[in-house]
Design a protein around this motif. Structure first.
Motif, mmCIF file in Angstrom:
data_model
loop_
_atom_site.group_PDB
_atom_site.id
_atom_site.type_symbol
_atom_site.label_atom_id
_atom_site.label_comp_id
_atom_site.label_asym_id
_atom_site.label_seq_id
_atom_site.Cartn_x
_atom_site.Cartn_y
_atom_site.Cartn_z
ATOM 1 N N ASP A 29 -10.381 -23.059 25.801
ATOM 2 C CA ASP A 29 -9.422 -23.803 26.618
ATOM 3 C C ASP A 29 -8.346 -24.446 25.750
ATOM 4 N N ARG A 44 -17.854 -20.158 23.815
ATOM 5 C CA ARG A 44 -17.670 -21.617 23.899
ATOM 6 C C ARG A 44 -16.385 -21.937 24.647
ATOM 7 N N LYS A 45 -16.538 -22.617 25.765
ATOM 8 C CA LYS A 45 -15.411 -22.861 26.657
ATOM 9 C C LYS A 45 -14.375 -23.812 26.053
ATOM 10 N N ALA A 97 -8.108 -18.038 28.938
ATOM 11 C CA ALA A 97 -9.451 -18.121 28.391
ATOM 12 C C ALA A 97 -10.440 -17.378 29.281
ATOM 13 N N CYS A 129 -14.530 -17.053 29.287
ATOM 14 C CA CYS A 129 -15.784 -17.487 28.678
ATOM 15 C C CYS A 129 -16.854 -16.432 28.952
#
Length: 268
Positions: free
Chosen positions: A45, A40-41, A55, A57
Motif C-alpha cells: 500500500d 505483506r499489505k 497493490a 496482496c
C-alpha cells in the motif's frame, strides 16, 4: 520522446520493498500501469501511494492466488505486457545447518514464486508478445559463505530464465535475468547489521563500505540503479535481447580473487 511503457501493463512480484518498489516507480514514470504483488499489505500500500501502482496482496508461489490476481489485471486492463519476477530472500546457512523447513522456504520464496508467476502469466504474455525479467543475484553466479539455500535457488533462477527464453522466444516472449550485487535494501541492511556485530562496526555506511571494499566501484547500488536495468530489459529498447544474464554488481564478479592480496602493488 514517448514513454517506453505508455499503455503497457506490468506486474512486479516482491513489489513492496527494495528493488521491486524501485522498479514500480521507474515503470510508472515511464508510463506503465503497474501492479505490485506481495504477501505483506502495508508495504504494498505504501508503494501504491507513492507511485500510483496498484497493490495486489497475494502469495506469488500459490497458483490459485496468482490466478486470482491475474484475473483482476485482465478484468481491468485486458492485457499484461511485463512480468518482473523479483520475490525472494531466505536461504542463509551452510548445508549442514540448513533444516528441511529452511530449504523449502528458500525454494518457495525464490524459485517457486518465479515459476508460478511466469507459468500463469504466459498466456497473457504470449498474446501481448511481452517480456519477463527474472531477478537473480550474483549469488546465482558464485557462492557466498553460509548461504547454501540462497545460492542454490539463485543459480536455479538463471536456468529458469534461460528455459523460458529458449522455449518462448520463438513465440514472441523475451526473458532475461538480472544479477545484482550488493543493493541498499531492507534485506541487505539486515545482513549489514550482522556484519556490524561481527566486526564491531558502528554504522551501516561503514558496513557497506567494508562489504564493497573490493568492488571496483567501491559501493553498493541504489535500488533505482537496478530498476533501470530491469526497465531496459523489459522495454522495446532490448527487443533483440533474449536469454541474457545481465550483471549489475559494480564489477564485483570480474575481480580476480587470488590477486586481492597484491592490490596496490602493481600486480600484472
Amino acid at each position: 520522446m514517448k514513454p517506453r511503457f505508455d499503455g503497457r501493463v506490468a506486474l512486479i512480484t516482491g513489489g513492496g520493498t527494495g528493488i521491486g518498489a524501485a522498479t514500480a516507480a521507474r515503470l510508472r514514470d515511464e508510463g506503465a500501469h503497474v501492479y505490485v504483488l506481495g504477501r505483506r499489505k502495508a508495504p504494498l500500500d505504501a508503494v501504491a501511494r507513492a507511485t500510483g501502482a496498484t497493490a495486489l496482496c497475494a502469495d506469488s508461489a500459490d497458483p490459485v492466488q496468482v490466478r486470482d490476481a491475474l484475473a483482476r489485471i485482465i478484468a481491468h486492463h485486458g492485457r499484461l505486457d511485463v512480468v518482473v519476477a523479483n520475490a525472494g530472500g531466505f536461504g542463509l546457512g551452510a548445508i549442514g545447518d540448513t533444516t528441511d523447513e529452511d530449504w523449502r522456504l528458500a525454494c518457495r520464496a525464490n524459485l517457486d514464486t518465479a515459476f508460478v508467476i511466469t507459468r500463469e502469466a504466459l498466456p497473457m504474455l504470449l498474446e501481448s508478445r511481452g517480456a519477463i525479467v527474472v531477478v537473480s543475484s550474483i549469488a546465482g553466479l558464485a557462492a557466498g559463505p553460509d548461504a547454501a539455500g540462497y545460492v542454490t535457488v539463485k543459480h536455479a533462477l538463471i536456468g529458469l530464465a534461460r528455459s523460458l527464453a529458449r522455449d518462448y522466444g520463438r513465440r514472441g516472449v523475451r526473458t532475461n535475468a538480472v544479477c545484482p550485487g550488493w543493493v541498499r535494501t531492507e534485506m541487505a541492511d539486515g545482513e549489514m547489521q550482522a556484519l556490524m556485530e561481527l566486526r564491531g562496526i558502528e554504522t551501516l555506511d561503514e558496513a557497506y563500505a567494508l562489504a564493497t571494499c573490493d568492488v571496483p566501484l567501491e559501493r553498493a547500488a541504489a535500488p533505482s540503479e537496478v530498476a533501470s536495468v530491469i526497465a531496459f530489459l523489459a522495454s522495446g529498447d532490448a527487443s533483440y535481447v533474449n536469454g541474457a544474464v545481465v550483471v549489475a554488481d559494480g564489477g564485483a564478479t570480474i575481480v580476480d580473487v587470488p590477486t586481492l592480496a597484491f592490490a596496490g602493488m602493481g600486480f600484472p
